[in-house]
Design a protein around this motif. Structure first.
Motif, short mmCIF file in Angstrom:
data_model
loop_
_atom_site.label_atom_id
_atom_site.label_comp_id
_atom_site.label_asym_id
_atom_site.label_seq_id
_atom_site.Cartn_x
_atom_site.Cartn_y
_atom_site.Cartn_z
N LYS A 41 0.77 -0.77 -0.18
CA LYS A 41 -0.24 0.07 0.50
C LYS A 41 0.99 1.02 0.17
CE LYS A 41 -4.93 -0.48 0.97
NZ LYS A 41 -5.25 -1.58 1.84
N TYR A 88 -0.07 -3.94 -8.31
CA TYR A 88 -0.55 -3.50 -9.80
C TYR A 88 -2.11 -2.85 -8.98
CZ TYR A 88 2.55 -5.81 -13.07
OH TYR A 88 3.51 -6.53 -14.34
N LEU A 89 -2.64 -3.22 -8.19
CA LEU A 89 -3.83 -2.91 -7.67
C LEU A 89 -3.41 -1.38 -7.67
CD1 LEU A 89 -6.67 -5.61 -6.38
CD2 LEU A 89 -5.97 -4.41 -8.28
N ASN A 90 -2.42 -1.24 -6.62
CA ASN A 90 -1.59 -0.37 -6.22
C ASN A 90 -1.63 0.99 -6.06
OD1 ASN A 90 -2.12 -0.37 -3.17
ND2 ASN A 90 -0.82 -2.20 -2.91
N ARG A 91 -1.01 0.68 -7.58
CA ARG A 91 -0.40 1.63 -8.95
C ARG A 91 -1.22 2.22 -9.54
NH1 ARG A 91 3.83 -1.66 -12.12
NH2 ARG A 91 5.37 -1.92 -10.01
N ARG A 92 -2.27 1.98 -9.31
CA ARG A 92 -3.75 2.14 -10.57
C ARG A 92 -3.65 3.21 -11.08
NH1 ARG A 92 -7.89 3.12 -6.38
NH2 ARG A 92 -7.37 2.34 -5.16
N LYS A 93 -3.28 2.16 -12.86
CA LYS A 93 -2.89 1.89 -13.26
C LYS A 93 -3.52 0.72 -14.69
CE LYS A 93 0.05 5.11 -13.91
NZ LYS A 93 1.42 5.02 -13.42
N TYR A 129 -10.34 -0.86 -8.17
CA TYR A 129 -8.35 -1.26 -7.95
C TYR A 129 -8.84 -1.08 -6.56
CZ TYR A 129 -6.67 0.85 -12.15
OH TYR A 129 -6.47 1.32 -13.11
N ASP A 130 -9.80 -0.81 -5.58
CA ASP A 130 -9.98 -1.25 -4.16
C ASP A 130 -10.15 -2.49 -3.92
OD1 ASP A 130 -12.11 -0.35 -5.02
OD2 ASP A 130 -12.13 1.37 -4.41
N CYS A 172 -8.78 -5.01 -15.80
CA CYS A 172 -8.79 -4.25 -14.03
C CYS A 172 -8.37 -2.93 -14.77
CB CYS A 172 -7.70 -4.26 -12.93
SG CYS A 172 -7.69 -5.77 -12.61
N PRO A 173 -8.93 -1.59 -13.95
CA PRO A 173 -10.14 -1.82 -13.90
C PRO A 173 -11.63 -1.92 -14.36
CG PRO A 173 -10.17 0.19 -13.82
CD PRO A 173 -8.71 -0.29 -15.24
#
Ligand code: C2E
Ligand code: MG
Ligand code: MG
Length: 648
Positions: free
Chosen positions: A102, A242-247, A349-350, A343-344
């Motif tokens: 995170k 990857y989810l944390n990168r928000r790309k 992402y969250d 994704c997303p």
């Protein structure tokens, strides 16, 4: 002079050799592109620079009278600054590791920035003293003292984080390593303080790095030993990253449908060999990182830099799967599908990583598409949502015991009345999706570890009903209870059954347990053990859904069932006007009934819906008949009413 130099630098030399070995191993082996790993790389670089300054400052001290004053100060400034930067990186690294990658809050970034500004300030402006004595060299002064305070602060923060994570149960083993590294560092710090001429801080720092490297950045923890792909732990960490990168990114799962069959036919090595071959192909052709997540698939992630090649990659993979794969001398075609999750769009992402993993695992089973590349469509998403909500619903239902039992009477042909009944479980409340069949929810309950709780609820309800309504006196000699695969091999089952039968005062010989044909054939020793114990108590057994499983006749006659329940899928084709092989279907059913009667089994046929079907089966000599023709499954009151009307 040289021996004096060597004497003063001997600890640094030992540390450098050690560190170089770690650095080489670290930089050449495959790495995950986690943010924490990037911090670890920075950490490795920072330590090397620190060591260089350490050498330089020691040499400058030894030649203090020859080197210019500014150089002496500069080497010390570098040495002290990189010591604090290394500690700050250890803090950032362990913190990211613990929080599953995170990203940092603005507050934390500002806090670290402030510490950096302070230490730069002290390094530039605070004074420092240098000592050269015949038996050794050292330096001291406010510059070092202030920065050491900042270092102690980092150590407190690192330890505090480790304590919090340990208490929360996050990576407990790893937290112990962090405690150990901090302990080690403190010991070295003390020695350094007591004997300033020993210059051992570099050895201490190397030991700390070594411990961190072996524990938290340990490469083998992320590698699947069989195929050398990254394992599911690695995938989990990378998905978090990857989810944390928000790309945007794609997760692509190559689902290999026939691996089980191939393994059965060609032996155990086939799975590993094929998965390895596919991994090597993907790594060599596309330089991708490959994960082995499930037992019958390989997974990879396409980050942004791959987007422009996505179609090309998928097409190439498809072409490759149109060709054969070799297993030793044998060449096989593999039935593969690519499940593509975006994704997303398909997953936010969250969202929780554990949910994303389930989504990857199950996306193929929701898909009805027959194409090679199966993008997640709205139907798959709906199915997934449905399953997720249903699971929540089920958890609550089990907690609040919100289930009901329905009872379907079974007609005894010889006695011409209803002597048996099958208990069928129902959800008490309507779900948002309407009626949900036990065929759907029981496997979900099983998979999520709640089946024994459900067994408890079901058995309690059924036995208390039998006891309260004195079903025996109403002509019912046998209550049939269904056992799922897991229930039937649960080692607590005989105990639970015994306890409840005693509690409700039910004779064990009035309980008949139904186990499906496929479970009966695939379950081994535990099932036999449970069956033996339950039989000793007096329960009897039926083989349910006969004709739908493997129908391994030689195996079936070996098992100790009293009753065979022939599935409706063997009956219905015999009465389907449109069925072209109607005569064959009849022949099959008749022969099976004859055969099973010869073996001495009692026979129930399920799914009888018309009088014509019943008359026909009666002629074949079946012992029991069950189906909507007699009655649908009924709630408690309706069932009692039914018995009072029909069992006079
Ligand atoms: P099963 O044990 O083979 O149960 C028979 C199923 O066929 C029941 O569906 C019943 O309602 C249905 N059925 C009976 N006669 C007819 C008929 O004439 N026509 C048609 N179309 N259907 C008929 P149900 O209640 O939906 O149960 C489905 C399956 O769920 C059961 O198959 C059983 O495997 C499982 N199940 C049900 N209750 C329980 C339970 O309490 N525990 C466990 N472990 N499994 C259960
Ligand atoms: Mg049944
Ligand atoms: Mg059945």
């Amino acid at each position: 002079m040289y021996s004096f130099l060597f004497n003063n630098l001997r600890f640094q030399i030992a540390a450098t050799v050690f560190l170089l070995i770690i650095e080489i191993i670290y930089f050449i082996r495959p790495k995950l592109r986690l943010l924490s790993s990037r911090f670890f790389s920075l950490l490795m670089i920072s330590v090397i620079i620190y060591l260089i300054f350490d050498y330089a400052s020691a040499i400058c001290l030894i030649y203090m009278n020859q080197v210019p004053r500014w150089l002496l100060r500069f080497t010390h400034q570098g040495f002290i600054f990189f010591l604090q930067s290394t500690l700050s990186l250890i803090y950032l690294y362990t913190d990211l590791y613990n929080r599953n990658q995170k990203r940092y809050s603005k507050f934390k970034i500002s806090f670290i920035a402030c510490l950096y500004i302070f230490s730069i300030f002290f390094v530039i402006f605070a004074p420092m003293e240098y000592v050269l004595e015949p038996d050794g060299i050292y330096s001291y002064g406010p510059m070092a003292d202030f920065v050491y305070l900042i270092i102690v602060l980092y150590m407190i923060l690192i330890t505090k984080n480790a304590i919090v994570s340990y208490k929360k149960g996050i990576n407990k083993k790893e937290q112990l390593y962090i405690f150990a590294t901090m302990g080690l560092w403190t010991i070295f710090g003390f020695i350094q303080m007591l004997v300033p001429k020993m210059l051992i801080s570099s050895v201490g720092l190397t030991a700390v790095i070594l411990l961190l490297f072996l524990s938290l950045e340990n490469p083998s923890e992320y590698i699947d030993k069989e195929t050398l792909a990254f394992n599911s732990t690695a995938l989990k960490l990378m998905l978090g990253e990857y989810l944390n990168r928000r790309k945007p990114f794609y997760i692509i799962n190559i689902d290999l449908e026939d691996l089980d069959i191939l393994e059965n036919q060609l032996g155990q090595d086939v799975r590993v060999n094929l998965l390895t071959d596919i991994r090597i192909y993907l790594v060599k052709t596309f330089r991708l990182k490959i994960y082995r997540f499930t037992n019958q698939s390989v997974t990879f992630i396409l980050a942004r830099r791959y987007f422009f090649r996505k179609e090309e990659i998928l097409e190439k993979i498809q072409k490759r799967f149109e060709n054969v794969w070799s297993i030793g001398e044998t060449n096989v075609m593999l039935n593969a599908h690519l499940d593509v999750i975006t994704c997303p769009t398909d997953f936010p992402y969250d969202g929780l990583i554990s949910e994303l993993l389930t989504f990857i695992q199950e996306s193929h089973s929701y898909s009805t598409s027959k194409t090679f590349v199966r993008a997640v469509d709205s139907e798959i998403k709906e199915n997934y949502e449905r399953k997720k909500n249903l699971l929540l619903f089920l958890r609550q239902a089990i907690e609040n015991k919100e289930f009901e039992m329905y009872y379907q009477p079974i007609f005894n042909v010889k006695e011409n009345k209803f002597t048996n009944v099958e208990a069928l479980v129902r959800l008490k409340n309507k779900t948002q999706y309407g009626f949900v069949s036990p065929e759907e929810f029981i496997p979900m309950v099983e998979k999520n570890g709640m089946i024994m709780d459900l067994s408890n609820i079901i058995f309690n309800k059924v036995f208390s009903f039998m006891n309260e309504k004195s079903l025996r006196q109403k002509g019912i000699s046998h209550m049939e209870l269904n056992l799922s695969g897991l229930q039937s091999v649960d080692s607590d089952l005989p105990l639970l059954m015994n306890k409840l039968l005693t509690e409700y005062n039910i004779p064990a010989d009035s309980v008949n347990l139904e186990i499906t044909e496929s479970v009966a054939i695939t379950s081994g020793y535990m099932l036999k053990k449970n069956m033996d114990e339950l039989k000793k108590m007096g329960c009897s057994f039926s083989m349910d859904d006969f004709g739908t499983g493997y129908s391994n006749l030689s195996q079936i006659v070996k098992t100790e069932f009293e009753v065979i329940k022939i599935d409706k899928s063997l009956l219905w084709p015999c009465f389907d006007e449109k069925n072209k092989s109607l005569q064959n279907a009849k022949m099959l059913l008749e022969t099976l009934i004859e055969l099973m009667l010869k073996f001495g089994y009692e026979i129930v046929v399920e799914g009888i819906e018309t009088q014509e079907q019943f008359e026909y089966l009666k002629k074949q000599g079946i012992t029991f008949a069950q189906g909507y023709y007699f009655s649908k499954p009924l709630c408690e009151n309706d069932f009692i009413e039914f018995l009072e009307k029909n069992n006079k």
